[in-house]
Each structure stands twice: as C-alpha cells, then as structure tokens.
Scaffold this motif. Structure first.
Motif, short mmCIF file in Angstrom:
data_model
loop_
_atom_site.label_atom_id
_atom_site.label_comp_id
_atom_site.label_asym_id
_atom_site.label_seq_id
_atom_site.Cartn_x
_atom_site.Cartn_y
_atom_site.Cartn_z
N ASP A 46 0.87 -1.17 0.00
CA ASP A 46 0.00 0.00 0.00
C ASP A 46 0.91 1.23 0.00
O ASP A 46 2.12 1.11 0.18
N THR A 47 0.36 2.39 -0.16
CA THR A 47 1.23 3.58 -0.24
C THR A 47 0.88 4.64 0.80
O THR A 47 1.35 5.76 0.70
N SER A 48 0.10 4.26 1.81
CA SER A 48 -0.33 5.30 2.76
C SER A 48 -0.13 4.87 4.21
O SER A 48 -0.85 5.30 5.09
N PHE A 49 0.87 4.01 4.44
CA PHE A 49 1.10 3.51 5.80
C PHE A 49 2.48 3.93 6.27
O PHE A 49 3.40 3.14 6.35
N VAL A 50 2.64 5.21 6.52
CA VAL A 50 3.92 5.73 6.97
C VAL A 50 4.18 5.28 8.41
O VAL A 50 3.24 5.15 9.19
N PRO A 51 5.46 4.98 8.77
CA PRO A 51 6.65 5.04 7.91
C PRO A 51 6.99 3.70 7.25
O PRO A 51 8.14 3.48 6.87
N LEU A 81 7.34 -4.63 -7.60
CA LEU A 81 6.47 -4.01 -6.60
C LEU A 81 5.21 -3.45 -7.24
O LEU A 81 5.27 -2.69 -8.21
N LYS A 82 4.06 -3.85 -6.70
CA LYS A 82 2.77 -3.37 -7.17
C LYS A 82 2.04 -2.71 -6.01
O LYS A 82 2.10 -3.20 -4.88
N THR A 83 1.33 -1.62 -6.28
CA THR A 83 0.59 -0.94 -5.22
C THR A 83 -0.91 -1.15 -5.40
O THR A 83 -1.42 -1.22 -6.51
N THR A 84 -1.60 -1.25 -4.28
CA THR A 84 -3.04 -1.41 -4.28
C THR A 84 -3.59 -0.93 -2.95
O THR A 84 -2.82 -0.70 -2.01
N ASN A 85 -4.89 -0.76 -2.86
CA ASN A 85 -5.49 -0.44 -1.56
C ASN A 85 -5.33 -1.65 -0.64
O ASN A 85 -5.35 -2.80 -1.09
N LYS A 173 -10.49 4.08 2.98
CA LYS A 173 -9.47 3.41 2.17
C LYS A 173 -8.08 4.02 2.40
O LYS A 173 -7.07 3.32 2.39
N GLN A 174 -8.04 5.33 2.57
CA GLN A 174 -6.77 6.02 2.78
C GLN A 174 -6.69 6.53 4.22
O GLN A 174 -7.63 7.14 4.73
N LEU A 175 -5.56 6.30 4.84
CA LEU A 175 -5.41 6.66 6.26
C LEU A 175 -5.50 8.16 6.50
O LEU A 175 -6.03 8.59 7.53
N ASP A 176 -4.99 8.95 5.58
CA ASP A 176 -5.07 10.40 5.77
C ASP A 176 -6.53 10.84 5.95
O ASP A 176 -6.82 11.75 6.72
N GLN A 177 -7.44 10.18 5.24
CA GLN A 177 -8.85 10.50 5.36
C GLN A 177 -9.36 10.20 6.77
O GLN A 177 -10.20 10.94 7.31
N ALA A 178 -8.87 9.12 7.36
CA ALA A 178 -9.29 8.76 8.71
C ALA A 178 -8.84 9.81 9.72
O ALA A 178 -9.62 10.26 10.57
N TYR A 179 -7.58 10.22 9.60
CA TYR A 179 -7.07 11.23 10.54
C TYR A 179 -7.75 12.58 10.35
O TYR A 179 -8.09 13.27 11.33
N LEU A 180 -7.97 12.95 9.11
CA LEU A 180 -8.62 14.23 8.84
C LEU A 180 -10.07 14.24 9.34
O LEU A 180 -10.57 15.28 9.76
N SER A 181 -10.72 13.07 9.33
CA SER A 181 -12.10 13.02 9.81
C SER A 181 -12.18 13.32 11.30
O SER A 181 -13.18 13.88 11.78
N VAL A 182 -11.14 12.97 12.04
CA VAL A 182 -11.09 13.29 13.47
C VAL A 182 -10.80 14.78 13.65
O VAL A 182 -11.44 15.46 14.46
N ALA A 183 -9.86 15.28 12.89
CA ALA A 183 -9.48 16.69 13.01
C ALA A 183 -10.64 17.63 12.67
O ALA A 183 -10.79 18.69 13.29
#
Length: 263
Positions: A46-51, A81-85, A173-183
């Motif tokens: 996936d591409t949204s699981f930092v770090p 390497l392949k990226t997916t949700n 689907k994207q973690l940034d969306q989860a954090y922003l929903s709290v903010a």
C-alpha cells in the motif's frame, strides 16, 4: 519386414517421449519448478502507511520497502512491486495477482486461512488518537457509542466491532482521510496501528491530534505469501533471520523509527 517396421515405430515413439521429458525438465525458467524459487516475485504493498510504505517524490519508500528489498537480495530473487489499496491485497493474492505482500499486515488466525506468513518482523498494537482539545476520551472505555475512524479491512476495524460497545467504525481506504475526519469533527477518534498513529501525529497532526490510552491488542506483522509456496516461505524466513543476525534489520529499524528494536 513387418517386425522391422514395428521396431522402428517403437523407437520413434520412445525418442519423442524422451525429447518431451527433456524439454519439460528444462522449461520453467522464471516460473520455477516445484519446490524451487523463481527468479522474480510480484509483491503488493500500500502507499499510505507511513513510515512502513509511502510515496515520497515519486518513489516508494519506507521500512517495509527497504526490508523486502533486503530480503530479496539476501534470498537471491528480484521483486516487482505493485501498489493497491490495503483491502485488495489478500484477494489479489488469492487470485494469483500477487505472490507476496508487505504492508504492515497483522498476523491473524483468520487471515492465515487464506494466506501464509513469514516469521514476524515487527511487533505492533493499536492506539487511540483524538483531537488535541478533547478531554472526554482518555481510554478505550471512553470510546463506547462513539464514531471511530480506522482503515478499511484492518484488524482495528474488527477490534472496534468486537470489543467496543455501541461504537461505529468509519472505515476509510486512505489513512489520511481517517485522521482528517477526526481533526474536522466527522468522527470522535481514530483507532489504528500504533506506529502509524504516532508517526502521523509527529509529522502532520501535532497541532490537531494527540494519543491517549494504553497500547491495545499487541500484534505482530508478517510478510504475506500466497499459499502453495513453502519454498518461498522458507527462503524469506531464512533471509529475515540473516538480516537480523548481521545487524541489517537493526539499521533499517533505526533509520525509520529513530531507535533500535526493543526485542
């Protein structure tokens, strides 16, 4: 005369069979024979699981990316390497689209029915994130009846459903969306893997989110491997052990987490 013809025909058949067996033994190449490693494997992430894995300047980077490349080098194969949700990783492995996956994938009994795992490579757990000015949520008990942001298809979503009375998991689907929903107040809290919650707050959400409560549901991450490849499981485990023994694993861990592993 007839006997000579019969012998000639038999010899021709035998020669053809011998040639067929010889070609079969030589075929395979990159596909690999049964019990042998292939030259290359398709690896999903996936591409949204930092770090662990994320995109930086057009390049995929992170602890998982460095680790799987080091494992491939050690084991003697290359990776595509392949990226997916995240929620598409296991279905993709079941259909043969991916040979392996590395994306902070927790080892669970339910998932082990569908895929195989390497030995654990990271010990994690779940943490709670809330708005910085929130004083009502201080532990998991305070999440009862709340709307809780998390990632689609994650073990944290299962945890919310099974362990928090009256809570509603809001899966993104994207973690940034989860954090922003709290903010922005769309959800009351986020519950997700501890290292990701900590990293997000440190790098992007320091002014908007904070962590509360104890570490929940300690769990291990493993490299997922499509079933039916015991030789690949063995090779990955052996490579991972070598990287831990020679100090490479510790260097990668310190590079991405700022400290050496505790265990």
């Amino acid at each position: 005369m007839n006997r000579t013809r019969r012998l000639s025909t038999a010899a021709a058949i035998l020669a053809a069979l011998t040639l067929t067996v010889g070609l079969s033994a030589c075929s395979g190449g990159d596909d690999g024979a049964d019990g042998e490693l292939k030259d290359s494997y398709t690896v999903a992430t996936d591409t949204s699981f930092v770090p662990f894995e994320f995109k930086d300047g057009g390049e995929y980077v992170g602890f998982d990316i460095d680790l799987i490349n080091a494992i491939a080098d050690e084991a003697g194969f290359t990776i595509d390497l392949k990226t997916t949700n995240f929620d598409g990783i296991i279905p993709g492995m079941q259909t043969g689209t991916f040979d392996m996956a590395i994306a902070g994938i927790s080892i669970t009994d339910e998932r082990a029915k569908k895929i195989d795992y390497s030995d654990p490579y990271y010990q994690s757990g779940l943490r709670i994130g809330v708005p910085v000015d929130n004083t009502d949520i201080n532990s998991v008990d305070d999440l009862a009846g709340k709307n809780i942001a998390t990632r689609l298809g994650s073990t944290s979503a299962d945890y919310i459903k099974k362990n928090i009375d009256g809570a509603t998991p809001k899966e993104y689907k994207q973690l940034d969306q989860a954090y922003l929903s709290v903010a922005n107040g769309s959800t009351d809290a986020v519950l997700y893997d501890a290292p990701n919650v900590a990293y997000y707050i440190k790098t992007k959400g320091e002014d908007s989110l904070k962590m509360v409560g104890d570490l929940l549901q300690a769990e291990d991450y493993g490299i997922a491997i499509a079933k039916g490849q015991p030789e690949l499981v063995e090779a990955v485990d052996a490579a991972l052990k070598s990287l831990k023994d020679d100090g490479t694993y510790d260097k990668l861990f310190e590079k991405w987490f700022g400290e050496k592993p505790q265990n």
